[in-house]
Design an enzyme around this catalytic site. Structure first.
Site, PDB file in Angstrom:
ATOM      1  N   TYR A   1       0.828  -1.213   0.000  1.00  0.00           N
ATOM      2  CA  TYR A   1       0.000   0.000   0.000  1.00  0.00           C
ATOM      3  C   TYR A   1       0.859   1.258   0.000  1.00  0.00           C
ATOM      4  O   TYR A   1       0.460   2.298  -0.559  1.00  0.00           O
ATOM      5  CB  TYR A   1      -0.942  -0.007   1.198  1.00  0.00           C
ATOM      6  CG  TYR A   1      -2.119  -0.944   1.013  1.00  0.00           C
ATOM      7  CD1 TYR A   1      -3.236  -0.536   0.296  1.00  0.00           C
ATOM      8  CD2 TYR A   1      -2.095  -2.238   1.516  1.00  0.00           C
ATOM      9  CE1 TYR A   1      -4.311  -1.388   0.099  1.00  0.00           C
ATOM     10  CE2 TYR A   1      -3.155  -3.100   1.325  1.00  0.00           C
ATOM     11  CZ  TYR A   1      -4.265  -2.677   0.614  1.00  0.00           C
ATOM     12  OH  TYR A   1      -5.316  -3.535   0.401  1.00  0.00           O
TER      13      TYR A   1
ATOM     14  N   GLU B   1      -7.949  -6.871   5.787  1.00  0.00           N
ATOM     15  CA  GLU B   1      -7.191  -7.999   5.219  1.00  0.00           C
ATOM     16  C   GLU B   1      -6.431  -8.768   6.289  1.00  0.00           C
ATOM     17  O   GLU B   1      -6.347 -10.001   6.236  1.00  0.00           O
ATOM     18  CB  GLU B   1      -6.256  -7.480   4.120  1.00  0.00           C
ATOM     19  CG  GLU B   1      -7.026  -7.092   2.857  1.00  0.00           C
ATOM     20  CD  GLU B   1      -6.287  -6.123   1.956  1.00  0.00           C
ATOM     21  OE1 GLU B   1      -5.040  -6.008   2.106  1.00  0.00           O
ATOM     22  OE2 GLU B   1      -6.936  -5.475   1.117  1.00  0.00           O
TER      23      GLU B   1
END
Length: 402
Positions: free
Chosen positions: A100, A142
């Site tokens: 990310y 997640e």
């Protein structure tokens, strides 16, 4: 889903002020982003599906996601379903928090390069904050999914080595592959309709390839079965890299890496009528649902509807007919071309009006197939009075809304 707690009213206003420029640029924004990211971080080519890059599906999906997120910063719960679906996809190829950071860096730099003087320091700060809020939302969700899979009986995190133990041709284009773990330990169960990530490096590709395929039978705690359609390479040069390799080169005893089952599309036992609607290889998750319903001797009405090109491409035809006959369920098939020479079989496109039994609009309707097919089926169901909350669907590839 709380994700806007770190965003000020001014942040939201600044981000949304850039929307006209972003929408005007269209998916050129995401095309530039991916080109930039793969240039500076080529290692990500081993994670991303490059076929979806060539066809433009991933670029379009990311552009739609960026716009939808920016428009709904003050009401993020609107995006709950999309966030959950995308998070499950990320888990299937083991996206990590550091990924990310890379994506965020290239997204901000893309906006700086494309928006020029319009991308002021204040706007950059607002977008950076908005991105981090979204990234944290995905990272936390997640991690929860990873922990659930790692701690489940037979579960794991990341890659696990499996051996191909069975290869069965189901129709002209679809072959089933059965895998067992080389450690000979149990494997985690899954909900019928979920998929698994398979990772390997085909001799026909310079990169590792990761794909998601629906599990095509009920869970047994010992093995996994996927059923893969051979994709033709008429859309892009890379189209069918993985499917053709599996069909032509993966042999019994070969080793692949699998990522634990995941997915937000699956049969939920709500003791209501169930209608399974599929087209083409979209039949695969329906097989897992059908087998599970049969094993449970499901007492509610079940109707099985399938559409495909022709009889030669009708996968699991005999198995489906046998299951439905034993359970007293109705099955209907549509062939786009060729004679309809069997009971409850029709030529043409799916048509609910020819079904003998009325569809119970209070049931659950599960859709899987090409996006256009699912959009058509959904609209027909809505016209019949089915509530949208009762319509569940799976999209193969990047997320898309029906």
């Amino acid at each position: 889903m709380q994700s806007n707690q770190a965003l000020s009213v001014q942040d939201i206003s600044l981000v949304q002020s850039t929307l006209p420029l972003i929408e005007q640029a269209g998916d050129a924004v995401t095309a530039h982003f991916y080109q930039r990211m793969f240039h500076h971080n080529p290692e990500l080519k081993d994670i991303f599906n490059l076929t979806n890059q060539e066809t433009g599906r991933q670029k379009a999906a990311l552009f739609e996601a960026i716009v939808a997120y920016a428009k709904n910063l003050d009401k993020i719960n609107v995006l709950k379903h999309a966030v959950e679906r995308i998070a499950n996809k990320h888990v299937s190829f083991h996206i990590k928090p550091d990924d990310y950071k890379i994506v965020g860096h290239h997204l901000i730099e893309t906006m700086r390069e494309l928006l020029g003087e319009h991308f002021t320091q204040a706007i950059e700060k607002a977008w950076s904050t908005a991105y981090q809020v979204l990234a944290n939302l995905f990272i936390n969700l997640e991690e929860e999914l990873y922990v659930n899979r790692e701690t489940a009986t037979g579960g794991w995190r990341g890659k696990r080595a499996f051996s191909l133990v069975e290869k069965i041709q189901e129709s002209e284009l679809v072959t089933s592959f059965v895998f067992e773990p080389i450690d000979q330990q149990p494997v985690m169960n899954y909900f019928p309709g979920q998929y698994i990530g398979i990772e390997l490096k085909p001799t026909t590709s310079p990169y590792n390839e990761i794909r998601q395929y629906s599990l095509s039978t009920s869970p047994n705690g010992k093995s996994y079965r996927i059923s893969v359609k051979r994709e033709l390479s008429d859309v892009s040069e890379r189209n069918g890299v993985m499917s053709n390799y599996l069909h032509d080169h993966l042999n019994l005893g070969d080793i692949v890496d699998l990522h634990a089952p995941t997915g937000d599309f699956y049969w939920q036992d709500r003791q209501r009528p169930v209608v399974l609607i599929s087209a083409g290889v979209g039949i695969t998750p329906m097989q897992a649902m059908l087998d599970t319903l049969a094993q449970n001797n499901y007492s509610q009405q079940v109707i099985y509807l399938h559409a495909c090109e022709n009889k030669a491409q009708h996968s699991f035809a005999n198995h489906t007919a046998k299951q439905c006959k034993q359970q007293g369920w109705q099955a209907y098939t549509w062939y786009r071309e060729g004679a309809a020479d069997q009971p409850n079989t029709f030529t043409g496109i799916l048509d609910f009006s020819v079904i003998d039994l009325p569809l119970d609009t209070n049931g659950d309707f599960y859709l899987c197939g090409p996006v256009g097919f699912m959009q058509f089926a959904k609209q027909q169901l809505l016209k019949l009075g089915v509530d949208e909350s009762c319509i569940h669907y799976e999209v193969f590839g990047p997320h898309a809304n029906l």
